[in-house]
Design a protein around this motif. Sequence first.
Motif, PDB file in Angstrom:
ATOM      1  N   ALA A 151       9.461   3.740  -6.595  1.00 28.48           N
ATOM      2  CA  ALA A 151       9.797   2.419  -7.453  1.00 28.48           C
ATOM      3  C   ALA A 151      10.969   2.561  -8.290  1.00 28.48           C
ATOM      4  CB  ALA A 151       8.652   2.400  -8.421  1.00 28.48           C
ATOM      5  N   GLY A 152      11.492   1.655  -8.739  1.00 30.05           N
ATOM      6  CA  GLY A 152      12.775   1.685  -9.248  1.00 30.05           C
ATOM      7  C   GLY A 152      12.670   0.391 -10.296  1.00 30.05           C
ATOM      8  N   ILE A 153      13.333   0.808 -11.773  1.00 27.98           N
ATOM      9  CA  ILE A 153      13.276  -0.497 -12.641  1.00 27.98           C
ATOM     10  C   ILE A 153      14.383  -0.399 -13.210  1.00 27.98           C
ATOM     11  CG2 ILE A 153      10.545  -0.524 -12.904  1.00 27.98           C
ATOM     12  CD1 ILE A 153      10.785   0.979 -15.510  1.00 27.98           C
ATOM     13  N   ILE A 154      14.895  -1.886 -13.709  1.00 23.01           N
ATOM     14  CA  ILE A 154      16.166  -1.759 -14.458  1.00 23.01           C
ATOM     15  C   ILE A 154      16.080  -3.029 -15.063  1.00 23.01           C
ATOM     16  CG2 ILE A 154      17.852  -2.722 -12.597  1.00 23.01           C
ATOM     17  CD1 ILE A 154      19.559  -0.479 -13.934  1.00 23.01           C
ATOM     18  N   GLN A 157      14.186  -6.244 -13.969  1.00 22.53           N
ATOM     19  CA  GLN A 157      14.007  -6.109 -12.310  1.00 22.53           C
ATOM     20  C   GLN A 157      13.239  -4.936 -12.183  1.00 22.53           C
ATOM     21  OE1 GLN A 157      17.678  -6.763 -10.839  1.00 22.53           O
ATOM     22  NE2 GLN A 157      16.741  -8.855 -10.244  1.00 22.53           N
ATOM     23  N   GLY A 158      12.303  -4.995 -11.136  1.00 20.23           N
ATOM     24  CA  GLY A 158      11.611  -3.936 -10.641  1.00 20.23           C
ATOM     25  C   GLY A 158      11.393  -3.867  -9.244  1.00 20.23           C
ATOM     26  N   GLN A 159      11.249  -2.815  -8.615  1.00 18.94           N
ATOM     27  CA  GLN A 159      10.834  -2.737  -7.345  1.00 18.94           C
ATOM     28  C   GLN A 159       9.865  -1.548  -6.745  1.00 18.94           C
ATOM     29  OE1 GLN A 159      14.597  -3.034  -5.142  1.00 18.94           O
ATOM     30  NE2 GLN A 159      14.640  -0.774  -4.930  1.00 18.94           N
ATOM     31  N   LEU A 160       9.301  -1.672  -5.718  1.00 20.79           N
ATOM     32  CA  LEU A 160       8.393  -0.596  -5.155  1.00 20.79           C
ATOM     33  C   LEU A 160       8.159  -0.882  -3.757  1.00 20.79           C
ATOM     34  CD1 LEU A 160       4.865  -0.448  -6.097  1.00 20.79           C
ATOM     35  CD2 LEU A 160       6.127  -2.464  -6.930  1.00 20.79           C
ATOM     36  N   MET A 161       7.872   0.359  -2.853  1.00 18.69           N
ATOM     37  CA  MET A 161       7.364   0.353  -1.650  1.00 18.69           C
ATOM     38  C   MET A 161       6.765   1.607  -1.476  1.00 18.69           C
ATOM     39  SD  MET A 161      11.090   1.579   0.608  1.00 18.69           S
ATOM     40  CE  MET A 161      10.279   2.481   1.790  1.00 18.69           C
ATOM     41  N   LEU A 203       1.503  -0.999 -10.526  1.00 24.46           N
ATOM     42  CA  LEU A 203       1.195  -1.041  -8.973  1.00 24.46           C
ATOM     43  C   LEU A 203       1.503   0.173  -8.228  1.00 24.46           C
ATOM     44  CD1 LEU A 203       3.754  -4.337  -8.861  1.00 24.46           C
ATOM     45  CD2 LEU A 203       1.204  -4.394  -8.666  1.00 24.46           C
ATOM     46  N   GLN A 204       2.212   0.973  -9.243  1.00 21.69           N
ATOM     47  CA  GLN A 204       2.174   2.400  -8.037  1.00 21.69           C
ATOM     48  C   GLN A 204       0.891   3.026  -8.059  1.00 21.69           C
ATOM     49  OE1 GLN A 204       6.051   4.009 -10.076  1.00 21.69           O
ATOM     50  NE2 GLN A 204       6.147   4.676  -7.996  1.00 21.69           N
ATOM     51  N   ALA A 205       0.229   3.028  -9.170  1.00 22.06           N
ATOM     52  CA  ALA A 205      -1.207   3.414  -9.602  1.00 22.06           C
ATOM     53  C   ALA A 205      -2.120   2.872  -8.550  1.00 22.06           C
ATOM     54  CB  ALA A 205      -1.818   3.335 -11.063  1.00 22.06           C
ATOM     55  N   MET A 206      -1.722   1.461  -8.454  1.00 19.90           N
ATOM     56  CA  MET A 206      -2.916   0.843  -7.668  1.00 19.90           C
ATOM     57  C   MET A 206      -2.563   1.136  -6.177  1.00 19.90           C
ATOM     58  SD  MET A 206      -4.686  -1.876  -7.897  1.00 19.90           S
ATOM     59  CE  MET A 206      -4.331  -3.146  -9.002  1.00 19.90           C
ATOM     60  N   ALA A 213      -8.967   5.504  -1.823  1.00 17.62           N
ATOM     61  CA  ALA A 213     -10.218   4.959  -1.571  1.00 17.62           C
ATOM     62  C   ALA A 213     -10.191   4.224  -0.246  1.00 17.62           C
ATOM     63  CB  ALA A 213     -10.397   3.876  -2.604  1.00 17.62           C
ATOM     64  N   GLY A 214      -9.044   4.267   0.432  1.00 18.93           N
ATOM     65  CA  GLY A 214      -9.152   3.486   1.745  1.00 18.93           C
ATOM     66  C   GLY A 214      -9.305   2.015   1.675  1.00 18.93           C
ATOM     67  N   ALA A 215      -8.802   1.288   0.704  1.00 13.81           N
ATOM     68  CA  ALA A 215      -9.272  -0.079   0.232  1.00 13.81           C
ATOM     69  C   ALA A 215      -7.919  -0.778   0.524  1.00 13.81           C
ATOM     70  CB  ALA A 215      -9.515  -0.305  -1.122  1.00 13.81           C
ATOM     71  N   GLY A 216      -8.052  -1.785   1.358  1.00 17.36           N
ATOM     72  CA  GLY A 216      -6.961  -2.934   1.520  1.00 17.36           C
ATOM     73  C   GLY A 216      -5.816  -2.585   2.290  1.00 17.36           C
ATOM     74  N   GLU A 217      -4.603  -3.082   2.059  1.00 10.79           N
ATOM     75  CA  GLU A 217      -3.453  -2.987   2.891  1.00 10.79           C
ATOM     76  C   GLU A 217      -2.282  -2.316   1.754  1.00 10.79           C
ATOM     77  OE1 GLU A 217      -2.659  -3.773   5.990  1.00 10.79           O
ATOM     78  OE2 GLU A 217      -4.905  -4.307   6.239  1.00 10.79           O
ATOM     79  N   LEU A 218      -1.586  -1.155   2.240  1.00  7.55           N
ATOM     80  CA  LEU A 218      -0.641  -0.714   1.349  1.00  7.55           C
ATOM     81  C   LEU A 218       0.822  -1.630   1.383  1.00  7.55           C
ATOM     82  CD1 LEU A 218      -1.577   3.163   2.091  1.00  7.55           C
ATOM     83  CD2 LEU A 218      -1.976   1.640  -0.100  1.00  7.55           C
ATOM     84  N   LEU A 219       1.572  -1.095   0.711  1.00  7.95           N
ATOM     85  CA  LEU A 219       2.969  -1.609   0.586  1.00  7.95           C
ATOM     86  C   LEU A 219       3.866  -0.773   1.733  1.00  7.95           C
ATOM     87  CD1 LEU A 219       4.169  -4.130  -0.720  1.00  7.95           C
ATOM     88  CD2 LEU A 219       4.697  -2.608  -2.688  1.00  7.95           C
ATOM     89  N   THR A 220       3.392  -0.595   2.652  1.00  5.22           N
ATOM     90  CA  THR A 220       4.194   0.140   3.887  1.00  5.22           C
ATOM     91  C   THR A 220       4.804  -1.107   4.505  1.00  5.22           C
ATOM     92  OG1 THR A 220       2.145   0.163   5.374  1.00  5.22           O
ATOM     93  CG2 THR A 220       2.852   2.199   4.099  1.00  5.22           C
ATOM     94  N   GLY A 221       6.241  -0.712   4.777  1.00  4.33           N
ATOM     95  CA  GLY A 221       6.815  -1.813   5.595  1.00  4.33           C
ATOM     96  C   GLY A 221       7.437  -2.904   4.957  1.00  4.33           C
ATOM     97  N   PHE A 222       7.310  -2.970   3.534  1.00  2.86           N
ATOM     98  CA  PHE A 222       7.515  -4.058   2.732  1.00  2.86           C
ATOM     99  C   PHE A 222       8.165  -3.384   1.327  1.00  2.86           C
ATOM    100  CE2 PHE A 222       4.222  -5.739   4.904  1.00  2.86           C
ATOM    101  CZ  PHE A 222       4.595  -7.143   5.412  1.00  2.86           C
ATOM    102  N   LEU A 223       9.157  -4.299   0.913  1.00  2.00           N
ATOM    103  CA  LEU A 223       9.598  -3.935  -0.475  1.00  2.00           C
ATOM    104  C   LEU A 223       9.058  -5.176  -1.403  1.00  2.00           C
ATOM    105  CD1 LEU A 223      11.708  -1.760  -2.209  1.00  2.00           C
ATOM    106  CD2 LEU A 223      13.405  -3.867  -1.791  1.00  2.00           C
ATOM    107  N   LEU A 224       8.413  -4.414  -2.361  1.00  5.80           N
ATOM    108  CA  LEU A 224       7.973  -5.632  -3.468  1.00  5.80           C
ATOM    109  C   LEU A 224       9.088  -5.799  -4.593  1.00  5.80           C
ATOM    110  CD1 LEU A 224       5.685  -7.607  -4.162  1.00  5.80           C
ATOM    111  CD2 LEU A 224       4.680  -6.066  -5.533  1.00  5.80           C
ATOM    112  N   THR A 225       9.371  -6.934  -4.812  1.00  8.89           N
ATOM    113  CA  THR A 225      10.633  -7.042  -5.872  1.00  8.89           C
ATOM    114  C   THR A 225      10.150  -8.011  -6.899  1.00  8.89           C
ATOM    115  OG1 THR A 225      11.630  -8.918  -4.953  1.00  8.89           O
ATOM    116  CG2 THR A 225      12.442  -6.811  -4.312  1.00  8.89           C
TER     117      THR A 225
END
Lengths: 269, 68, 79
Positions: A151-154, A157-161, A203-206, A213-225
């Motif tokens: 993740a990065g924040i400035i 703005q913020g983003q994570l993958m 969101l990183q903790a999420m 826990a093996g729940a849901g879809e991870l943010l692999t292959g995406f950059l959330l901005t």
Amino acid sequence: MSFSNEQMTRYSRHIILKEIGVKGQKRLMEGRVLIIGAGGLGSPAALYLAAAGVGVIGIADADEVDLSNLQRQIIHTTADIGRPKVQSAREKMEAINPDIKVNAYQTLAVADNILDLITDYDFVIDGSDNFPAKFLINDACVIARKPFSHAGIIRFQGQLMTYVPGKGPCYRCVFDNPPPPDAVPTCRQAGVIGAMGGVIGSLQAMEAVKYLAGAGELLTGFLLTYDALEMKFRKVKLPDKAGGCAVCGEHPAITKPFDYAPAVCNIEP
Amino acid sequence: MILTVAGTKKEYPPDLTVTKLLEAEKVEMPMYVTVSLNDEFLKREEFDDTLLKENDSVEFLYFMGGGF
Amino acid sequence: MADYAVDQTVDITDVVCPVTFVKAKVALEELDAGQILSIRMNDGEPVQNVPRSVKEEGHKILKLLDNGDGTWSLIVRKE
């Protein structure tokens, strides 16, 4: 592992969730997460992971708490000024949840220690505040095959993958090399809105919780901005992988972690 | 020519290279921006010579270094 | 209760909502599919909510017995 009545009460809101349930909570309690950086991103991540009952949480940071940190680094208090951040963070995490074990590493993550730091953990959270560290964490996690959240924040703005070995691009696929020191505003020069660390670090903790826990879809292959001024989130699809990636490509030039020269911050905090 | 830039569809003049698009979109410090074109990473040295065509989709990915 | 061979019992009269359901869920988790759990619960809110929640989790409710002492026993087959 069986739950005590106290644990059932503490984690009741998790256990009730179909996607977490008894199994997911047990996985969290057996899980191990390393947080690199006890700052704006690391603070909320550490608090939520502690509250969630993640069994072992490592937290690495070389710094001491400074007055200028307190606008956003919510794990530290005014009384902690001058104390090592990892010690301050550990106290708060253990106060929230005495069930967990916290490993405090009062050190900078560098090429010489990064593989040792991450080896005992299932998931790594990059809460660092500079490009050399972000590339180092990426390289080490790719080499050691550890999933991690970047993740990065400035400013506003913020983003994570999220990187998971074998699934989608790594950070270096997206950004092949760090920008020259001071070419891109970092750290103290640009400012950051306090709650940004809360949004992105949470969101990183999420991601860590979902991974364990093996729940849901991870943010692999995406950059959330996230743009707070426009109040806009975008989940940007990333290309599969940069074929020639220097660390996760087929013929990697980088086979062990190395340090870039640290960026020099010209402005005092 | 219609392009999708950062998720938004817009009309652009023809004969537009990636470099020119970065200028048109007022992207700060374009030399440090990663560009993906139709879901493929584009090398920086290709920005000048890559002509965009109808219905191309372009994303700009920015360095964000803080964590503070 | 004689109709069923109960494999395990759990008493949730010592906890309040929503831990009532959580405790039942944890007990069910420890059983194999097809095994039968008897859940002892208080009258009122637990007996109104726990059977529904257990059913929503996909388990089969076999019987709800009034124990006559202000508690109920919910007989559930783990699915």
